[in-house]
Structure formats: structure tokens, C-alpha cells
Design a protein around this motif. Sequence first.
Motif, short mmCIF file in Angstrom:
data_model
loop_
_atom_site.label_atom_id
_atom_site.label_comp_id
_atom_site.label_asym_id
_atom_site.label_seq_id
_atom_site.Cartn_x
_atom_site.Cartn_y
_atom_site.Cartn_z
N PRO A 142 -3.36 4.15 -4.86
CA PRO A 142 -4.32 3.55 -3.93
C PRO A 142 -5.64 4.30 -3.92
CG PRO A 142 -2.75 4.86 -2.72
CD PRO A 142 -2.29 4.87 -4.15
N LEU A 145 -8.83 -1.43 -4.25
CA LEU A 145 -7.73 -1.79 -3.35
C LEU A 145 -7.04 -3.07 -3.81
CD1 LEU A 145 -6.07 -1.42 -0.77
CD2 LEU A 145 -7.85 -2.68 0.46
N ILE A 171 0.84 -1.20 0.00
CA ILE A 171 0.00 0.00 0.00
C ILE A 171 0.88 1.24 0.00
CG2 ILE A 171 -1.80 1.26 1.24
CD1 ILE A 171 -2.55 -1.45 2.54
#
Length: 532
Positions: free
Chosen positions: A301, A252, A34
Motif C-alpha cells: 500500500p 492506492l 488494504i
Amino acid sequence: MTMKFSFQRTAGSSTEIDPGTIPLNERLGLIALIDEKLRLGPPESSLVPDLFHNLWDLVEATVSGSRIDRLKPEEGRNGFRTFEINAETGENLGRLHMLYLKKSIPCYYLVYVEVGGPFRKKGLGSRILEYFKEFLIEKSAIGVLDNIIPQEDPSYGIYSKQGWEPLEAFIGDGAEDGEGTFMVYVPSRWRNKPLREPLLKIVHHLKRKRAAIEMRDNEIMVQRTLDEFKGIYSALLAYFRREIDTGRPTPLAQFMFTRFVTKLVSFRRRIGALIGYTGGDSVEQIALPPAIRSLPVRAYPPSEFHGRNVPLVSGDMALWSRLPATLKKYPARFIESLPNYNRPSLASWLKERGMFPSDRLTIGDLMDLGFDPTRLKEIVLDGGKFIFDRIPARQSASLQKRKEMLMRIELEMAHERPSSAALKINPPLLTIQDRGNVYILRRKVDGIHWEEAIEQLQSAPHLKGVNQAMKIDTVILGTVRNTLRAIAEKLALPEETVADALVCFVPWHLESNQPRLMIDFARTYLDSVWMA
């Protein structure tokens, strides 16, 4: 103390995983996909609360409960002897590799010390070095290492604090090139004995065998990194199991699988250049199923990770004011929707498949290509052609150093012509930080990266014959080497520093995919090169 844990998504989460266990290192690996800065302990994300739940307390508990295991020589690989820092559950937090040298005095060469990113600055490095020192005392053996840590690095003094001394303290002045970074640990038994000649022989032996030692080290590194990739991939599959099974991946999931694959293909390209690497440990061990390969590439993201994100802009603000309004409002979204830079290797790949630069690529496409072409985007502004280059936000500090180096080249080397090529620069005009990435705007030059130029000359059917006859790849390689050497000498920097910081572009006809050369009666040369 138990170091395994189970997660369940909260009711508001977009996906759900089956209750199970994900080891700490794999959990940290998912978070790093991430944003690598998240591994250092920022506020928890509301989008993946299960990943962050109790995480940093768990890291501290893992460190405090860790132990150092001394592997038996036969358990090591490639002749290395190893100490490992392991959690109570067996998860590896770090390691020290050493090599026993059968010389006139007993000696162990410290090949390297490594501590996993999330566990650094917690004393583990000092702890394993202290253990190594006790081992040397126990064996009544000399310790030797090559301290390649830059002097400006805060950890530079870690060895001297443990009693290690510069080689010069034992051999006197006159260390040869490449010997100034060697350090020695001498147990009390050897303190009053003549060590100059034995140490010189050991250091000269290490210098002769450095390539062989690096080959052994590279083999271990490749396998260990592949194991880490496999672990993270398994964790990704578990974490997004329901989305994969139902065929409804969230942004995601797309982003995290994209990050994983871009890191994987980058690693595949890098290991090809390692000393002694033969390809025995291949990333092809990680096979992506069709459901993953078909996911569209997503380079940033979801907005939930950054809240009300305000882009950070620096550079030519007049140019910024002329950018499209949508780009200024949603930089990452707009830039990522632009056509990919139609570099030769991408153009030929697209042509074979009947595709266009504006077509959206999938994760499987990245695996097939072996690189991430979405990093570079083309845009036309006021009739001029420009390129957006995407880098992770964590590299923004190195970008500033690169800009300073380019400015020095422009000021101090305006009239330099290494290998008769005019030395030009292509500096960043504008940088935009948004959604965890930095987008660098530069002018599009009539050239390509020198490594891609050589790849094309050696592989493209219409260029191979010409290259064999004219040795164009040799001309390009020689020009690049001379350019890097000239810059290093002029700026008083190590050549490796220049090569790591800057990239070199060579003249190229993009439309016809051919090199642009200057040819006279005596030789063939490039008319210019660009540093960026």
C-alpha cells in the motif's frame, strides 16, 4: 434504523466517488483489501476517511439490530436447512447450516456455524447456537455436531457452554477413530431413554456420508464466496470510478485492485481441489475491463497507511548488514523491483509472449497466469542465489511455528531418507516486515514445488511422453506423501498439520525444465527433497 450510507471524499483526497450507497459488508471488504487487520478496528486512515467514517459504531449498531431468520427447507440449498443472522437492511452477518437425518430418532446434524470476520467476538455465534438449541427443543430432536475447533482455540468451549456433551457421555468408552470429536445435544424428553445404539448408527452414517455432505457444503461455499467477490468488485468500481474513467489510477487503486485479483486467482486455484467441485460456479463470472486489466501489479500500500514505517527485521543480522543500502532503507520498494523467480510455469508463459522475468506484470497477467508470480523474487548476494518470498504480515505467527518445525526436522531427522530421498530443509535466513508484508529470504535450491513439478510433467509437451513411460509424477507424489508421513510420525503431529505448515520442493533442472532423477536397474527415485 438505516444501514446504508453515502460517502464523499474529502477535499484533499486523490480521488472522488459519486454519492451513493455501499453496503457495510462491501465497505469492510474494501478495507480488508488494504490490510485485513483493519477489519478489527484500528485507528482510521487519513487516506480513505470516507471508508472509516463512523464504521465501528455502524458495526456495533448492525450487530445489535440483527435478527435470526429461519429459512424454509425449500429455501435452503442441497438439502441443508439454514438459520441466518441478518441486519435490518438484509445484509448477512452469519449463518448456521444443518441437515435433517431420518433415523430411528429425530436428529439434526450441525454442518457448520459461520460468523463474518468483522462481527466475531460480539456474541453472534453463541446467539445462533442458542437459537439452534431452542429449535431442537421445539422439534424434540437430538443434535449432533463434529467439533473440529482446536482445543487451544479460545472458542473451543462454545458448544459445551450451550449444553452439548461429548459422544462418549452417551455411548461409553470405546469410540472409534474419528468419533472422538462428535458432540451431542439431548433435549430433556430424550434424557432417560437408551441412546447408545441410535447415536452409534447416526455417527456411523455421518462418517459414511461425510464426503457427500462436504460436496454439498462446498457448492454452497463456492457460490457464496463468488457473491462476496462480486460485491467487493462492484464496490471497487464505484469507489475508484473517476480514476478508472480518466485513466489516471493512483497507487492506492493499483494496490487494492491487485489485492482483489490475487485473492480471486488464489480462490480459483483452491476450489479446484474441493471435494465434488465441478466448476459450475466460475470466477470467470467476474470479467475485468481493459482499464483494470492494464493496471500494473502493486503488492504494497501507499506509505500514507503506515506513516514513518520502520522495517522489522529478524534472523541473520550479519546477512542483513550485507544487503544493499537501498534495500535496508526501503525494503518493500526494493524487493518488489527485483526480477520475478523464473519458475517453469512463468518461464513458459513469458516465452510465449516474448517477455522477460524483469518485465512488470499487470493485473490482467495475473488473471491469465492463474497465480501471482510477483510473490517470489530472485536476488544474488555475495555470489549466492537467494529468493525473497512475500507473505501477508498477518501470517508472521505461523511463520515462527514453521521455523520451529524445520529446526526439529533438522535435529531429529538428519539421517532419514523417505523413499530413498535425503531429507533437507531450507529455513528462513532473514525476515523483513514492511508495508503490511513479510519478506522471507531463503537460499535458492535446485528444485521446484512438488505440485508445480507434477503440473509440468503432465502438461509440458517435452515431458508428457517421458512421464507416461516412467510414471515420474507417481514417484514424486509417493515421495512427498512418505516424507510428510515420516515427519508427522517423528514429530508426533497430525499429517494434515505438517502438510498445511510446510511445503516440499523436489529436484529439478530449471534451465532445461526437467526433473532430476536417480535411476538404477531396479527403480527410479529422487535423491533429495527440501522442506521449507
